[in-house]
Design a protein around this motif. Structure first.
Motif, mmCIF file in Angstrom:
data_model
loop_
_atom_site.group_PDB
_atom_site.id
_atom_site.type_symbol
_atom_site.label_atom_id
_atom_site.label_comp_id
_atom_site.label_asym_id
_atom_site.label_seq_id
_atom_site.Cartn_x
_atom_site.Cartn_y
_atom_site.Cartn_z
ATOM 1 N N SER A 12 5.023 3.858 6.392
ATOM 2 C CA SER A 12 5.506 4.774 5.749
ATOM 3 C C SER A 12 6.969 3.890 5.125
ATOM 4 O O SER A 12 7.670 4.758 4.979
ATOM 5 N N GLN A 13 6.974 2.906 6.217
ATOM 6 C CA GLN A 13 8.339 1.963 5.645
ATOM 7 C C GLN A 13 8.409 1.299 4.031
ATOM 8 O O GLN A 13 9.249 1.020 3.960
ATOM 9 N N TYR A 14 7.255 1.543 3.163
ATOM 10 C CA TYR A 14 7.327 1.046 2.658
ATOM 11 C C TYR A 14 6.800 2.825 1.273
ATOM 12 O O TYR A 14 6.307 2.896 0.918
ATOM 13 N N PRO A 15 8.418 2.888 1.188
ATOM 14 C CA PRO A 15 7.821 3.868 0.266
ATOM 15 C C PRO A 15 7.978 3.763 -1.397
ATOM 16 O O PRO A 15 7.328 5.067 -1.999
ATOM 17 N N GLU A 16 7.769 2.440 -1.698
ATOM 18 C CA GLU A 16 7.053 2.363 -3.144
ATOM 19 C C GLU A 16 5.741 2.756 -2.975
ATOM 20 O O GLU A 16 4.488 2.677 -4.480
ATOM 21 N N LEU A 17 4.842 2.584 -1.752
ATOM 22 C CA LEU A 17 3.511 2.613 -1.898
ATOM 23 C C LEU A 17 2.691 3.996 -1.840
ATOM 24 O O LEU A 17 3.558 4.939 -1.031
ATOM 25 N N THR A 18 1.774 4.738 -2.801
ATOM 26 C CA THR A 18 1.443 5.859 -2.592
ATOM 27 C C THR A 18 0.031 5.741 -1.776
ATOM 28 O O THR A 18 -0.169 4.762 -0.578
ATOM 29 N N GLN A 19 -0.149 7.102 -1.664
ATOM 30 C CA GLN A 19 -0.767 7.151 -0.499
ATOM 31 C C GLN A 19 -2.883 6.325 -1.243
ATOM 32 O O GLN A 19 -3.298 5.994 -0.085
ATOM 33 N N ARG A 20 -2.963 6.497 -2.289
ATOM 34 C CA ARG A 20 -4.315 5.523 -2.410
ATOM 35 C C ARG A 20 -3.875 4.441 -1.821
ATOM 36 O O ARG A 20 -4.882 3.147 -1.648
ATOM 37 N N ASP A 21 -2.126 3.753 -2.348
ATOM 38 C CA ASP A 21 -1.958 1.973 -2.317
ATOM 39 C C ASP A 21 -2.646 1.208 -0.688
ATOM 40 O O ASP A 21 -2.978 1.157 0.279
ATOM 41 N N LYS A 22 -1.873 3.253 0.316
ATOM 42 C CA LYS A 22 -2.154 2.364 1.764
ATOM 43 C C LYS A 22 -3.682 3.001 2.389
ATOM 44 O O LYS A 22 -3.839 2.406 3.089
ATOM 45 N N GLU A 23 -4.104 3.118 1.797
ATOM 46 C CA GLU A 23 -6.042 3.958 2.126
ATOM 47 C C GLU A 23 -6.541 2.306 1.943
ATOM 48 O O GLU A 23 -7.474 1.816 2.258
ATOM 49 N N TRP A 24 -5.954 1.953 0.541
ATOM 50 C CA TRP A 24 -6.525 0.559 -0.008
ATOM 51 C C TRP A 24 -5.840 -0.288 1.546
ATOM 52 O O TRP A 24 -7.141 -2.001 1.046
ATOM 53 N N LEU A 25 -4.694 -0.628 1.281
ATOM 54 C CA LEU A 25 -4.714 -1.359 2.712
ATOM 55 C C LEU A 25 -5.173 -1.219 4.030
ATOM 56 O O LEU A 25 -5.638 -2.651 4.097
ATOM 57 N N ARG A 26 -5.308 -0.277 4.141
ATOM 58 C CA ARG A 26 -6.184 0.237 5.607
ATOM 59 C C ARG A 26 -8.057 -0.440 5.246
ATOM 60 O O ARG A 26 -8.435 -0.648 6.538
ATOM 61 N N ASP A 27 -8.678 -0.311 4.006
ATOM 62 C CA ASP A 27 -10.000 -0.875 3.877
ATOM 63 C C ASP A 27 -9.793 -1.935 3.705
ATOM 64 O O ASP A 27 -10.832 -2.317 4.951
ATOM 65 N N ILE A 28 -9.014 -2.437 3.840
ATOM 66 C CA ILE A 28 -8.809 -4.067 3.618
ATOM 67 C C ILE A 28 -8.899 -4.795 4.726
ATOM 68 O O ILE A 28 -9.626 -5.516 5.113
ATOM 69 N N LEU A 29 -7.964 -4.399 5.687
ATOM 70 C CA LEU A 29 -8.351 -4.433 7.101
ATOM 71 C C LEU A 29 -9.274 -4.367 7.572
ATOM 72 O O LEU A 29 -9.172 -5.155 9.170
#
Length: 258
Positions: free
Chosen positions: A192-209
């Motif tokens: 949430s500290q990165y307001p530039e990220l969309t919901q889908r961006d965050k989901e992609w980061l989670r998937d990569i991790l």
């Protein structure tokens, strides 16, 4: 021994222990006076042995421990007095009552040792000090032989049994609280500290991790692998990572919070 700086909550908990200890000592002294008609068996004291078997001796120990509880209440950092109180009662019980009749003496001895562990007494020359502590414990228990072999055997059984219960309880309690601590302080990456990220961006980061492949993520998201990689390049810049490898090296094992 090391000086320990306690938090306010820890100091309050120590003071709570002291209040309970103070009440126990006060009531114990009152009980002795009432039981002996306020004489504490002083007229019957004729020698050293009769003194140690009298209520006067018990009252003195209770009064000293009461003073110690007051000191620790005023200055919670002086936790060493808990060790003194524990050993005073432990030695008295083991030597005069024996563990055969009052097995709590073993728990008091272990509580005293626990205080020394907490204060850092066993930090150096640990094996030697542990051996000495065990030796002292069983030398004290060995004095019960003067009451007969059966009393000695019963005291040894009580010592071994209560030590086992104490150590097993300690092991599982420490393991449980360590689990709670680790869970409470688990590594969390707050996106949430990165307001530039969309919901889908965050989901992609989670998937990569979660170590999912780009092809797998693209299919699940309904985009091409090329589109995914292009966007991921932008996402890496936003979160300050160079690429997927650095992301995994930095945040692998973290819980992702949106």
């Amino acid at each position: 021994m090391r000086e320990i700086n306690y938090s306010k909550a820890a100091r309050n908990l120590i003071r709570f222990f002291c209040i309970n200890g103070f009440l126990v000592e006060f009531l114990s002294i009152l009980r002795l006076f009432l039981r002996t008609g306020f004489t504490l068996e002083i007229p019957g004291i004729t020698d050293f042995n009769s003194f140690f078997g009298s209520d006067l001796h018990i009252a003195i120990v209770d009064f000293v421990c009461l003073i110690f509880f007051v000191i620790v209440f005023i200055k919670p950092n002086h936790i060493v007095f808990f060790a003194i109180i524990s050993f005073l009662y432990s030695f008295e019980i083991i030597l005069f009552d024996t563990l055969a009749t009052n097995p709590i003496g073993q728990l008091l001895y272990l509580m005293g040792v626990s205080c020394l562990v907490f204060l850092g007494y066993y930090r150096y020359h640990r094996n030697l000090k542990i051996a000495i502590s065990v030796l002292i414990n069983y030398i004290l228990i060995g004095h019960s032989i003067r009451f007969g072999t059966q009393v000695l055997i019963h005291s040894l059984i009580s010592a071994l049994g209560y030590t086992l219960v104490f150590l097993v309880t300690l092991f599982f309690s420490v393991s449980f609280f360590r689990f709670l601590y680790v869970k409470k302080n688990a590594r969390v990456w707050d996106l949430s500290q990165y307001p530039e990220l969309t919901q889908r961006d965050k989901e992609w980061l989670r998937d990569i991790l979660a170590e999912k492949r780009y092809e797998e993520i693209a299919v699940a998201s309904g985009v091409t692998v090329g589109t995914l990689k292009n966007r991921m390049h932008q996402i890496f810049n936003i979160v300050g990572m160079e690429d997927r490898i650095q992301l995994l090296a930095t945040y692998s094992g973290y819980e992702v919070k949106f």
